[in-house]
Design a protein around this motif. Structure first.
Motif, short mmCIF file in Angstrom:
data_model
loop_
_atom_site.label_atom_id
_atom_site.label_comp_id
_atom_site.label_asym_id
_atom_site.label_seq_id
_atom_site.Cartn_x
_atom_site.Cartn_y
_atom_site.Cartn_z
N ARG A 1 0.83 -1.21 0.00
CA ARG A 1 0.00 0.00 0.00
C ARG A 1 0.87 1.26 0.00
O ARG A 1 0.54 2.24 -0.66
CB ARG A 1 -0.94 -0.01 1.21
N ARG B 1 -6.14 -2.87 -3.05
CA ARG B 1 -4.86 -2.45 -2.47
C ARG B 1 -4.71 -2.99 -1.05
O ARG B 1 -3.65 -3.47 -0.66
CB ARG B 1 -4.72 -0.93 -2.48
N HIS C 1 -1.85 -5.68 0.03
CA HIS C 1 -0.94 -5.33 1.12
C HIS C 1 -0.93 -6.46 2.16
O HIS C 1 0.15 -6.85 2.65
CB HIS C 1 -1.39 -4.02 1.75
#
Length: 227
Positions: A126, A153, A157
């Motif tokens: 991220r 995202r 992550h």
């Protein structure tokens, strides 16, 4: 052959790939029993990851700057930060040493353009996807990277930190990341913008050209070492 200093451990899983790739590339270039001349400082990643989560980037940069100085003192003629995210502190590290820091985003931009592409999908942590340091450096070299949507995202992550950095590779996560790529209709290539993504996916999994940042960074270092 010049000596390359590797700042590794972020994570240890991908630092292994750097070591293997650089030795393979030198052997391919020089033949026989040749291998790369390397020095490595491998950090304990847990404190670094905690600094990342807290936004303590200057403190994390100081850890790497000190390690880079030790590598330079031991004879390293260039430094590699063996991670994408920690290039957020690349300027701080470069300011602490007198030898070049070979920047992963520069190697990545060159590889994107060499593939005839300019609009890659960036798959990364991220931090790398959302902060300006990486995408702006690509943009300055004519590469306009797109990123997955916010939910993807977050998922990516988590896959990186909770799985790949700990040596865990699952089919479920691979399926999820392939679905993220499938959504990126306007992109002409894919950047494996975390050095662990290549543990989960291979270029053969995708129809689009792939730029694996760990591999192109290792190539740039070998080019420097043998220049």
């Amino acid at each position: 052959m010049r000596i390359i200093g590797l700042l590794g451990g972020m994570s240890a899983e991908s630092t292994t790939l750097y070591y293997q790739a650089m030795n393979r590339l030198v052997r391919e270039r020089l033949g026989g029993l040749h291998s790369a001349q390397l020095l490595m400082w491998s950090v304990d990643f847990a404190p670094i990851a905690e600094m990342q989560a807290q936004g303590a980037w200057e403190a994390a940069g100081e850890v790497l700057a000190q390690a880079a100085g030790r590598l330079e003192g031991a004879g390293a003629e260039a430094i590699l930060i063996c991670a994408n995210t920690m290039h957020l502190v690349a300027d701080q590290v470069q300011a602490a040493i007198g030898v070049p820091l070979i920047h992963i985003a520069d190697a990545t931009a060159a590889a994107v353009k060499a593939a005839g592409c300019s609009r890659p999908l960036l798959l990364a942590t991220r931090f790398t996807m959302e902060k300006a340091f990486y995408r702006d450096r690509l943009r300055a070299q004519g590469v306009e990277a797109a990123v997955p949507d916010a939910a993807d995202r977050d998922r990516l992550h988590a896959i990186i930190y909770d799985e790949l950095c700990q040596g865990v590779v699952t089919q479920a996560s691979k399926t999820d990341v392939l679905a993220m790529i499938e959504k990126a209709q306007a992109c002409d290539s894919v950047i494996f913008g975390c050095t662990e993504v290549g543990l989960l996916l291979s270029p053969e999994d995708l129809a689009l050209p792939v730029i694996d940042t760990a591999l192109v960074h290792a190539q740039a270092a070998v080019d420097f070492a043998l220049s």
